[in-house]
Design a protein around this motif. Structure first.
Motif, PDB file in Angstrom:
ATOM      1  N   GLN A  79       0.831  -1.210   0.000  1.00 42.47           N
ATOM      2  CA  GLN A  79       0.000   0.000   0.000  1.00 42.47           C
ATOM      3  C   GLN A  79       0.864   1.258   0.000  1.00 42.47           C
ATOM      4  O   GLN A  79       0.577   2.233  -0.700  1.00 42.47           O
ATOM      5  N   LYS A  80       1.954   1.228   0.741  1.00 45.60           N
ATOM      6  CA  LYS A  80       2.860   2.378   0.822  1.00 45.60           C
ATOM      7  C   LYS A  80       3.410   2.752  -0.550  1.00 45.60           C
ATOM      8  O   LYS A  80       3.542   3.940  -0.875  1.00 45.60           O
ATOM      9  N   TYR A  81       3.726   1.738  -1.375  1.00 45.35           N
ATOM     10  CA  TYR A  81       4.312   1.993  -2.693  1.00 45.35           C
ATOM     11  C   TYR A  81       3.293   1.839  -3.822  1.00 45.35           C
ATOM     12  O   TYR A  81       3.658   1.744  -4.978  1.00 45.35           O
ATOM     13  N   ASP A  82       2.008   1.831  -3.433  1.00 44.72           N
ATOM     14  CA  ASP A  82       0.904   1.810  -4.403  1.00 44.72           C
ATOM     15  C   ASP A  82       0.996   0.601  -5.332  1.00 44.72           C
ATOM     16  O   ASP A  82       0.815   0.718  -6.545  1.00 44.72           O
ATOM     17  N   LEU A  83       1.287  -0.568  -4.757  1.00 45.60           N
ATOM     18  CA  LEU A  83       1.345  -1.805  -5.523  1.00 45.60           C
ATOM     19  C   LEU A  83       0.007  -2.533  -5.416  1.00 45.60           C
ATOM     20  O   LEU A  83      -0.544  -2.674  -4.330  1.00 45.60           O
ATOM     21  N   LYS A  84      -0.515  -3.007  -6.533  1.00 47.75           N
ATOM     22  CA  LYS A  84      -1.711  -3.836  -6.493  1.00 47.75           C
ATOM     23  C   LYS A  84      -1.350  -5.213  -5.945  1.00 47.75           C
ATOM     24  O   LYS A  84      -0.222  -5.686  -6.133  1.00 47.75           O
TER      25      LYS A  84
END
Length: 375
Positions: free
Chosen positions: A177-182
């Motif tokens: 979530q921190k690095y906007d990964l699905k």
């Protein structure tokens, strides 16, 4: 073949342009070639050292020529017009052309690893539980290999094949979530002893699995279903029934997930494998995308001809934008990985998946970044 004319390298225009997904048209009356693709429109005239790129005149170092009914143009034109990198291989009198980075999705399979092969460290560039950008500038989706199924449709976090949800798994989701990964939860099982075949034939078990998977999927962006080894043996009638059972399960799961705004990815054996229970056409209509496991052919690196055949067969059944080419890192080297990426680019696939995070060398990471532009 390429030719050297008066010290300059000439290459066949149509063959190379079409490999770069550039459409070519020939105008006989004007003796002119029109090439359109990659946001570029290029016009060249036989015998003229002036080309037009998006309407602007550009000087060529030599004019195009026709030899044996083929239009040949100066090699340098590809680098200037289409942003390619070109190399002359003097030792073999050959040419290598690298297309510019293609925009595609990169999915990293995240599984258990030892201290020397940690998915966390390989992705984030630092040891657990610290985080860093690492290679999240390339990998934008995680396939989290933490689940399995039994014959009764129970969702397991520890399987007999070694797939399991590790302690501290919540921190992986926080970092994603921190690095906007699905993220997708991977449900993996192999059909040894007919476990999956029996499960799929049991409608009550299928219903139970759909409910349990959907309940767990609230933690993720979607589900990745990886049921391997189906259809190695059996009569035509048995294989047809197995296909129908798999289609039914996937359809039911897809409908349930879509109600919650979740995606469904299917990770499947290729159509040129020994496993015949995967109805790509039906499954391609059901799922949001299919990862084609074009590997385990028995050679290392994986034979490019068979991988390309797998891609072509899949594209006959499923639209290219719903297909992802799986690359198994243990079977490849840096050069062969780039060759697989080139296939995904050439056939317009959505992207690639990497099995797995934790065993990808820095050399391969850097090579991937020269070939791929993140979506």
């Amino acid at each position: 073949p390429p030719l050297i004319i008066e010290g300059r390298t000439f290459v066949p225009f149509r063959a190379i342009a079409e490999a770069l997904q550039v459409e070519v048209a020939w105008h006989e009356e004007r003796q002119e070639v029109l090439a359109v693709g990659k946001g570029i429109e290029a016009r060249l005239r036989i015998g003229s050292q002036r080309a037009y790129i998006n309407g602007h005149p550009e000087a060529l170092d030599a004019p195009p020529v026709i030899i044996d009914n083929r239009t040949l143009i100066p090699l340098r034109f590809f680098s200037e017009a289409f942003g390619c990198k070109v190399e002359w291989l003097g030792h073999e009198a050959g040419v290598r052309i690298f297309s510019p980075p293609a925009e595609m999705t990169v999915i990293g399979f995240y599984a258990l690893g030892s201290g020397s092969a940690s998915s966390w460290t390989n992705l984030f560039g630092v040891e657990y539980p610290s985080t860093g950008v690492g290679h999240t500038d390339l990998v934008r989706e995680l396939a989290l290999g933490w689940y399995s199924l039994d014959e009764e449709g129970n969702l397991l976090t520890r399987s007999r094949t070694g797939w399991q949800r590790p302690s501290g798994w919540e921190k992986v989701l926080d970092a994603a979530q921190k690095y906007d990964l699905k993220t997708e939860m991977v449900i993996h099982e192999a059909d040894s002893e007919g476990i999956i075949t029996s499960f799929l034939a049991n409608r009550e078990a299928v219903q139970r699995a759909v409910q349990l998977i959907a309940a767990e999927a609230v933690l993720y962006d979607g589900v990745n279903l990886n049921l391997e080894g189906l259809g190695l043996t059996g009569t035509d009638e048995e294989l047809k029934q197995l296909q129908e059972n798999l289609n039914y399960f996937c359809r039911l799961l897809s409908l349930k997930l879509r109600e919650a705004g979740k995606s469904l990815t299917l990770t499947l054996h290729p159509l040129n494998s020994s496993y015949r229970a995967y109805d790509y056409k039906a499954l391609g209509e059901i799922a949001d995308r299919i990862i084609v496991m074009a590997h385990d052919y028995g050679q290392r690196p994986e034979p490019l001809q068979l991988v390309e055949e797998a891609v072509k067969l899949a594209r006959e059944k499923v639209s290219a934008e719903k297909l992802v080419l799986a690359i198994s890192i243990p079977s490849e080297n840096t050069e062969s990985v780039l060759a697989k990426v080139s296939l995904a680019k050439r056939y317009g696939l959505e992207g690639i998946s990497l099995w797995r995070l934790g065993i990808i060398s820095e050399e391969i990471w850097e090579a991937l970044k020269t070939a791929i532009q993140v979506k």
